[in-house]
Write an enzyme that holds these catalytic residues in place. Structure first.
Site, mmCIF file in Angstrom:
data_model
loop_
_atom_site.group_PDB
_atom_site.id
_atom_site.type_symbol
_atom_site.label_atom_id
_atom_site.label_comp_id
_atom_site.label_asym_id
_atom_site.label_seq_id
_atom_site.Cartn_x
_atom_site.Cartn_y
_atom_site.Cartn_z
ATOM 1 C CG HIS A 1 -2.024 0.904 1.379
ATOM 2 N ND1 HIS A 1 -1.712 2.412 1.905
ATOM 3 C CD2 HIS A 1 -3.338 1.060 1.385
ATOM 4 C CE1 HIS A 1 -2.914 3.042 1.793
ATOM 5 N NE2 HIS A 1 -3.837 1.987 1.659
ATOM 6 C CG ASP B 1 0.497 -2.375 6.179
ATOM 7 O OD1 ASP B 1 -0.444 -2.245 7.020
ATOM 8 O OD2 ASP B 1 0.322 -1.653 5.102
ATOM 9 C CD GLN C 1 -6.831 -4.794 4.088
ATOM 10 O OE1 GLN C 1 -8.062 -5.484 4.263
ATOM 11 N NE2 GLN C 1 -6.814 -3.543 3.646
ATOM 12 C CE LYS D 1 -7.210 -0.240 6.296
ATOM 13 N NZ LYS D 1 -7.893 0.122 4.895
ATOM 14 C CB CYS E 1 -3.596 3.261 -1.556
ATOM 15 S SG CYS E 1 -4.873 4.583 -1.278
HETATM 16 N N1 PMP Z 1 -1.697 -0.628 4.635
HETATM 17 C C1 PMP Z 1 -2.798 -1.406 4.055
HETATM 18 C C2 PMP Z 1 -2.365 -2.787 3.729
HETATM 19 C C3 PMP Z 1 -4.161 -0.855 3.936
HETATM 20 O O1 PMP Z 1 -5.266 -1.587 3.444
HETATM 21 C C4 PMP Z 1 -4.321 0.435 4.348
HETATM 22 C C5 PMP Z 1 -5.491 1.079 4.405
HETATM 23 N N2 PMP Z 1 -6.307 0.969 3.018
HETATM 24 C C6 PMP Z 1 -3.172 1.024 4.820
HETATM 25 C C7 PMP Z 1 -2.019 0.495 5.047
HETATM 26 C C8 PMP Z 1 -3.476 2.541 5.361
HETATM 27 O O2 PMP Z 1 -4.272 2.765 6.482
HETATM 28 P P1 PMP Z 1 -4.945 4.021 7.176
HETATM 29 O O3 PMP Z 1 -5.288 4.829 6.098
HETATM 30 O O4 PMP Z 1 -5.893 3.450 8.141
HETATM 31 O O5 PMP Z 1 -3.598 4.641 7.972
#
Ligand code: PMP
Length: 409
Positions: free
Chosen positions: A125, A202, A205, A228, A367
């Site tokens: 991401h 990270d 998910q 999430k 993203c």
């Molecule tokens: N890493 C992953 C794998 C994600 O799916 C997301 C959210 N789409 C993020 C990071 C970023 O999370 P946040 O916008 O809550 O900071």
């Protein structure tokens, strides 16, 4: 298909937001990988905080302030136990996974030597790419990017081959938010550690689907976002190994993170407060405990089994019934995230037509633009499943996609 002990109707009764119409159809919410819906007990906890315990944490001797502080710190201990960290000193509250990764890149990475190499993967991401790119510029570093195979699994041979005496960090996701691939984190951490390289995972998910066990995974940093995993927005957790956090300089300065401030020199608070400058979102943090309670009482393993069954059903039916369907991500271990395209149709067209049927999916690059470039596609349509989704919703979703496919040709 429904397990006797798994009652989606009962689970759904805790989520009033699911009980509404969109475009004259009953809502089918399949955008859970972006954010999940929120159970009533979390919303009630937020309300309770505002209506009874609203006072700034840590600074007051009065009762309300003590109550708010106790509730915030109770969540910290709950998170510690939930992810099997050794100490609550290792649990830092942030605004989200994005801020957590920026914190690590900025504070831990601040002293990386020029020419140092950071290993990332092509499935990251943007939150786990851009903070490292900013650091790369500042420190003169090199980024090395691990590729995927045709199933959407990481090339672990290439990953292992990237480590050398210049490697300073490895950072990768536990689960891809596009492909659903569950990466073998424990094995990847062991490889990095055999070269003396620290690892950030990270876990955004993974948090809603998998047991997160810091002592078992052995990683140095791990992060996830509350929104999430059925919790409030605006809160993230950064886990860091205490011995590393102890040595790291603060990320932001201000109130709460100091021990003593003087113009002749300032000393900083103990962990974890050293990394929590300013008034935290103590309301949301208190309510996060209720999201964890929801997952624990529903049963993480039972939720995951149910979600995997929905994923398999959706994949099988889409493959069988939708000509031209292209599913991206066929890893042997896969989370309930289903990215697809119908032929060469643009994902936005498919997403908008699904919205017309009351079905919420995400469309676009999610993203993860480098991954889209690697797959040579503009984006995907992504359906992602949560504890409250049902077999009947999956059937309606597949029927909707089949209708749209026939319409678009
Ligand atoms: N890493 C992953 C794998 C994600 O799916 C997301 C959210 N789409 C993020 C990071 C970023 O999370 P946040 O916008 O809550 O900071």
């Amino acid at each position: 298909m429904q397990h006797p002990t798994y009652d989606t109707a009962k689970i759904r009764s805790e989520f009033p937001s699911l009980d509404r119409d969109v475009n004259k159809h009953h809502l089918i919410y399949l955008d859970n990988a972006a954010t999940s819906q929120t159970p009533r007990r979390v919303v009630s906890a937020i309300e309770e905080m505002y209506l009874r315990h609203k006072a700034n944490v840590h600074r007051g001797v009065h009762t309300l302030s003590q109550e708010a502080t106790d509730l915030q710190e109770a969540t910290r201990r709950r998170v510690r136990d939930y992810i099997n960290a050794r100490s609550e000193r290792e649990i830092i509250f942030t605004r989200g996974a994005t801020e957590s990764i920026n914190l690590v890149a900025s504070s831990f990475g601040g002293e990386f030597p020029e020419g140092g190499e950071i290993i990332l993967t092509v499935m990251e991401h943007h939150a786990n790419i851009v903070p490292w790119q900013l650091l790369q510029k500042r420190r003169g570093l090199k980024l090395r990017v691990v590729d995927i195979n045709e199933r959407g699994e990481l090339d672990l041979t290439q990953y292992a081959s990237f480590f050398n005496e210049r490697t300073v960090m490895a950072a990768f996701c536990h689960i891809s938010n596009v492909l659903g691939t569950v990466n073998p984190v424990k094995e990847m951490v062991a490889t990095a550690h055999s070269h003396g390289v620290p690892v950030l995972v990270d876990g955004c998910q993974a948090a809603p689907h998998l047991k997160m066990d810091m002592q078992d995974l052995g990683c140095d940093f791990y992060t996830f976002s509350s929104h999430k995993m059925y919790g409030p927005t605006g809160i993230g957790v950064l886990y860091g190994r205490e011995e590393l956090l102890e040595k790291m300089p603060p990320y932001q300065g201000g109130g709460e993170m100091i021990d003593h401030v003087s113009f002749s020199g300032t000393t900083f608070a103990e962990l974890p407060f050293k990394f929590e400058a300013g008034t935290p979102d103590f309301v949301g943090i208190a309510a996060l405990a209720k999201a964890i309670e929801f997952m624990e009482t529903t049963g993480l393993e039972r939720m995951a089994r149910h979600e995997t069954e929905l994923l398999r059903l959706a994949e099988e039916r889409l493959r069988a019934e939708v000509p031209g369907i292209r599913i991206f991500g066929n890893a042997r271990e896969k989370a309930p995230v289903l990215s697809f395209l119908i032929g060469d149709n643009h994902p936005y067209d498919v997403g908008m037509l699904l919205d017309g049927l009351g079905i919420a999916v995400r469309t676009g690059h999610h993203c993860a633009q480098p991954l889209m470039e690697r797959l040579d596609i503009p984006g995907t349509v992504r359906a992602s499943f949560a504890a409250y989704n049902t077999e009947s919703e999956v059937n309606d979703f597949v029927a909707g996609v089949a209708r749209i496919a026939a319409m678009l040709g």
